[in-house]
Design a protein around this motif. Structure first.
Motif, PDB file in Angstrom:
ATOM      1  N   LYS A  92      45.151   1.172  72.884  1.00  0.00           N
ATOM      2  CA  LYS A  92      45.286   0.481  74.173  1.00  0.00           C
ATOM      3  C   LYS A  92      43.954   0.481  74.927  1.00  0.00           C
ATOM      4  O   LYS A  92      43.553  -0.539  75.491  1.00  0.00           O
ATOM      5  CB  LYS A  92      46.364   1.167  75.006  1.00  0.00           C
ATOM      6  CG  LYS A  92      46.796   0.409  76.233  1.00  0.00           C
ATOM      7  CD  LYS A  92      47.838   1.169  77.031  1.00  0.00           C
ATOM      8  CE  LYS A  92      49.090   1.375  76.231  1.00  0.00           C
ATOM      9  NZ  LYS A  92      50.169   2.043  76.989  1.00  0.00           N
ATOM     10  N   ASN A  93      43.268   1.620  74.920  1.00  0.00           N
ATOM     11  CA  ASN A  93      41.988   1.716  75.623  1.00  0.00           C
ATOM     12  C   ASN A  93      40.925   0.823  74.989  1.00  0.00           C
ATOM     13  O   ASN A  93      40.163   0.169  75.696  1.00  0.00           O
ATOM     14  CB  ASN A  93      41.501   3.167  75.657  1.00  0.00           C
ATOM     15  CG  ASN A  93      42.348   4.032  76.558  1.00  0.00           C
ATOM     16  OD1 ASN A  93      43.000   3.551  77.476  1.00  0.00           O
ATOM     17  ND2 ASN A  93      42.357   5.327  76.297  1.00  0.00           N
ATOM     18  N   ALA A  94      40.863   0.809  73.660  1.00  0.00           N
ATOM     19  CA  ALA A  94      39.875  -0.026  72.975  1.00  0.00           C
ATOM     20  C   ALA A  94      40.127  -1.505  73.266  1.00  0.00           C
ATOM     21  O   ALA A  94      39.201  -2.262  73.564  1.00  0.00           O
ATOM     22  CB  ALA A  94      39.906   0.238  71.471  1.00  0.00           C
ATOM     23  N   LEU A  95      41.372  -1.911  73.209  1.00  0.00           N
ATOM     24  CA  LEU A  95      41.722  -3.306  73.488  1.00  0.00           C
ATOM     25  C   LEU A  95      41.497  -3.634  74.959  1.00  0.00           C
ATOM     26  O   LEU A  95      40.984  -4.698  75.302  1.00  0.00           O
ATOM     27  CB  LEU A  95      43.176  -3.570  73.098  1.00  0.00           C
ATOM     28  CG  LEU A  95      43.664  -4.999  73.184  1.00  0.00           C
ATOM     29  CD1 LEU A  95      42.882  -5.902  72.244  1.00  0.00           C
ATOM     30  CD2 LEU A  95      45.141  -5.070  72.849  1.00  0.00           C
ATOM     31  N   GLY A  96      41.839  -2.708  75.825  1.00  0.00           N
ATOM     32  CA  GLY A  96      41.733  -2.924  77.267  1.00  0.00           C
ATOM     33  C   GLY A  96      40.315  -3.051  77.782  1.00  0.00           C
ATOM     34  O   GLY A  96      40.081  -3.645  78.832  1.00  0.00           O
ATOM     35  N   ARG A  97      39.343  -2.502  77.043  1.00  0.00           N
ATOM     36  CA  ARG A  97      37.947  -2.635  77.471  1.00  0.00           C
ATOM     37  C   ARG A  97      37.485  -4.088  77.385  1.00  0.00           C
ATOM     38  O   ARG A  97      36.544  -4.483  78.057  1.00  0.00           O
ATOM     39  CB  ARG A  97      37.043  -1.737  76.626  1.00  0.00           C
ATOM     40  CG  ARG A  97      37.160  -0.264  77.001  1.00  0.00           C
ATOM     41  CD  ARG A  97      36.102   0.585  76.337  1.00  0.00           C
ATOM     42  NE  ARG A  97      36.278   0.726  74.901  1.00  0.00           N
ATOM     43  CZ  ARG A  97      36.988   1.672  74.301  1.00  0.00           C
ATOM     44  NH1 ARG A  97      37.627   2.567  75.030  1.00  0.00           N
ATOM     45  NH2 ARG A  97      37.068   1.730  72.990  1.00  0.00           N
ATOM     46  N   GLY A  98      38.153  -4.878  76.543  1.00  0.00           N
ATOM     47  CA  GLY A  98      37.851  -6.300  76.470  1.00  0.00           C
ATOM     48  C   GLY A  98      36.515  -6.629  75.838  1.00  0.00           C
ATOM     49  O   GLY A  98      36.020  -7.740  75.969  1.00  0.00           O
ATOM     50  N   ASN A  99      35.928  -5.685  75.137  1.00  0.00           N
ATOM     51  CA  ASN A  99      34.636  -5.865  74.505  1.00  0.00           C
ATOM     52  C   ASN A  99      34.848  -6.351  73.076  1.00  0.00           C
ATOM     53  O   ASN A  99      35.630  -5.759  72.331  1.00  0.00           O
ATOM     54  CB  ASN A  99      33.923  -4.501  74.547  1.00  0.00           C
ATOM     55  CG  ASN A  99      32.611  -4.477  73.848  1.00  0.00           C
ATOM     56  OD1 ASN A  99      32.487  -4.851  72.686  1.00  0.00           O
ATOM     57  ND2 ASN A  99      31.614  -4.002  74.563  1.00  0.00           N
ATOM     58  N   ALA A 100      34.171  -7.414  72.665  1.00  0.00           N
ATOM     59  CA  ALA A 100      34.377  -7.987  71.330  1.00  0.00           C
ATOM     60  C   ALA A 100      34.062  -6.982  70.219  1.00  0.00           C
ATOM     61  O   ALA A 100      34.784  -6.901  69.221  1.00  0.00           O
ATOM     62  CB  ALA A 100      33.529  -9.243  71.164  1.00  0.00           C
ATOM     63  N   LYS A 101      33.020  -6.205  70.394  1.00  0.00           N
ATOM     64  CA  LYS A 101      32.654  -5.213  69.367  1.00  0.00           C
ATOM     65  C   LYS A 101      33.732  -4.133  69.262  1.00  0.00           C
ATOM     66  O   LYS A 101      34.095  -3.709  68.162  1.00  0.00           O
ATOM     67  CB  LYS A 101      31.299  -4.587  69.682  1.00  0.00           C
ATOM     68  CG  LYS A 101      30.765  -3.714  68.573  1.00  0.00           C
ATOM     69  CD  LYS A 101      29.349  -3.260  68.857  1.00  0.00           C
ATOM     70  CE  LYS A 101      28.809  -2.455  67.693  1.00  0.00           C
ATOM     71  NZ  LYS A 101      27.393  -2.101  67.905  1.00  0.00           N
ATOM     72  N   ASP A 102      34.265  -3.694  70.385  1.00  0.00           N
ATOM     73  CA  ASP A 102      35.351  -2.706  70.375  1.00  0.00           C
ATOM     74  C   ASP A 102      36.596  -3.268  69.700  1.00  0.00           C
ATOM     75  O   ASP A 102      37.313  -2.558  69.007  1.00  0.00           O
ATOM     76  CB  ASP A 102      35.706  -2.250  71.799  1.00  0.00           C
ATOM     77  CG  ASP A 102      34.646  -1.343  72.408  1.00  0.00           C
ATOM     78  OD1 ASP A 102      33.787  -0.832  71.663  1.00  0.00           O
ATOM     79  OD2 ASP A 102      34.684  -1.154  73.633  1.00  0.00           O
ATOM     80  N   CYS A 103      36.856  -4.544  69.913  1.00  0.00           N
ATOM     81  CA  CYS A 103      38.009  -5.190  69.260  1.00  0.00           C
ATOM     82  C   CYS A 103      37.832  -5.203  67.745  1.00  0.00           C
ATOM     83  O   CYS A 103      38.784  -4.938  67.000  1.00  0.00           O
ATOM     84  CB  CYS A 103      38.205  -6.609  69.779  1.00  0.00           C
ATOM     85  SG  CYS A 103      38.911  -6.678  71.438  1.00  0.00           S
ATOM     86  N   LEU A 104      36.622  -5.494  67.276  1.00  0.00           N
ATOM     87  CA  LEU A 104      36.379  -5.479  65.835  1.00  0.00           C
ATOM     88  C   LEU A 104      36.474  -4.064  65.272  1.00  0.00           C
ATOM     89  O   LEU A 104      36.985  -3.867  64.168  1.00  0.00           O
ATOM     90  CB  LEU A 104      35.021  -6.103  65.516  1.00  0.00           C
ATOM     91  CG  LEU A 104      34.983  -7.625  65.604  1.00  0.00           C
ATOM     92  CD1 LEU A 104      33.558  -8.144  65.462  1.00  0.00           C
ATOM     93  CD2 LEU A 104      35.889  -8.261  64.566  1.00  0.00           C
TER      94      LEU A 104
END
Length: 163
Positions: A92-104
Motif C-alpha cells: 500500500k505504501n509503495a503504491l501510495g507514493r505514486g512514484n513510477a519507479k516504486d510501482c515497477l
C-alpha cells in the motif's frame, strides 16, 4: 495549477484526465475541485479538491524518464518485504507514493512472489492478486500514454517473467 484537459496520475488510479474544474459541496462547504476520469478503469468521475491536488495528483513522467525506466528495468530492485505481517502495508505504501519507479519495484516483487508460489504449487494470495492488478493499472496506463506504446504492458511483463 492543473488545467482542464490535462492528464495527471493518481497513485491508486493511474492515468486520469481532468475533465472539468467545478465547485462541489462537502459537508456544507463549497470547494473548487478537479473532476478527473481514470483512463483504464471504468469508475465514475473522481473529485479532488484544489487544496489537496498537489499531494494527490502529479503530472505523468516525461518520455525520457519512461524510456529510462523501461530500459533500466533489470536494475530496479524489487520491493523487499521485511515482515510478512506487514506485507500489505508495504504494498500500500509503495503504491501510495505514486512514484513510477516504486510501482515497477512493487510489480517486480509481486511477479517474483507469483513465480515462487506457483513453483511450490501454491495459489497467489488475494492480496497479491489485488495489488498486481492495481499496480499494473497505475504503471502501465502512465507508460502507455507517455511512450505512445499500447504493447508496453506485454513487453515489460515478459521481461519481468524472465528475470
Amino acid at each position: 495549477m492543473f488545467q482542464r484537459g490535462e492528464y495527471v496520475v493518481l497513485p491508486r488510479e493511474g492515468l486520469c484526465k481532468i475533465e472539468a474544474i467545478e465547485e462541489k459541496s462537502f459537508f456544507g462547504q463549497t470547494k473548487e475541485c478537479y473532476a478527473v476520469v481514470p483512463q483504464k478503469k471504468s469508475v465514475a468521475t473522481l473529485f479532488i479538491t484544489k487544496e489537496t491536488a498537489e499531494e494527490k495528483m502529479r503530472y505523468p513522467i516525461s518520455y525520457d524518464e519512461a524510456s529510462n525506466l523501461v530500459s533500466e528495468l533489470d536494475e530496479i530492485h524489487a520491493l523487499e518485504i521485511q515482515n510478512e505481517k506487514t506485507r500489505e502495508d508495504e504494498y500500500k505504501n509503495a503504491l501510495g507514493r505514486g512514484n513510477a519507479k516504486d510501482c515497477l519495484a512493487l510489480l517486480k516483487c509481486l511477479e517474483q512472489r507469483k513465480r515462487e508460489r506457483y513453483a511450490s504449487n501454491s495459489l497467489l494470495t488475494a492480496v497479491d492478486d489485488r495489488y498486481i492488478r492495481l499496480v499494473s493499472t497505475v504503471i502501465f496506463s502512465e507508460l502507455s500514454y507517455v511512450l505512445g506504446d499500447t504493447e508496453i504492458e506485454k513487453k515489460v511483463t515478459e521481461r519481468l517473467i524472465c528475470v
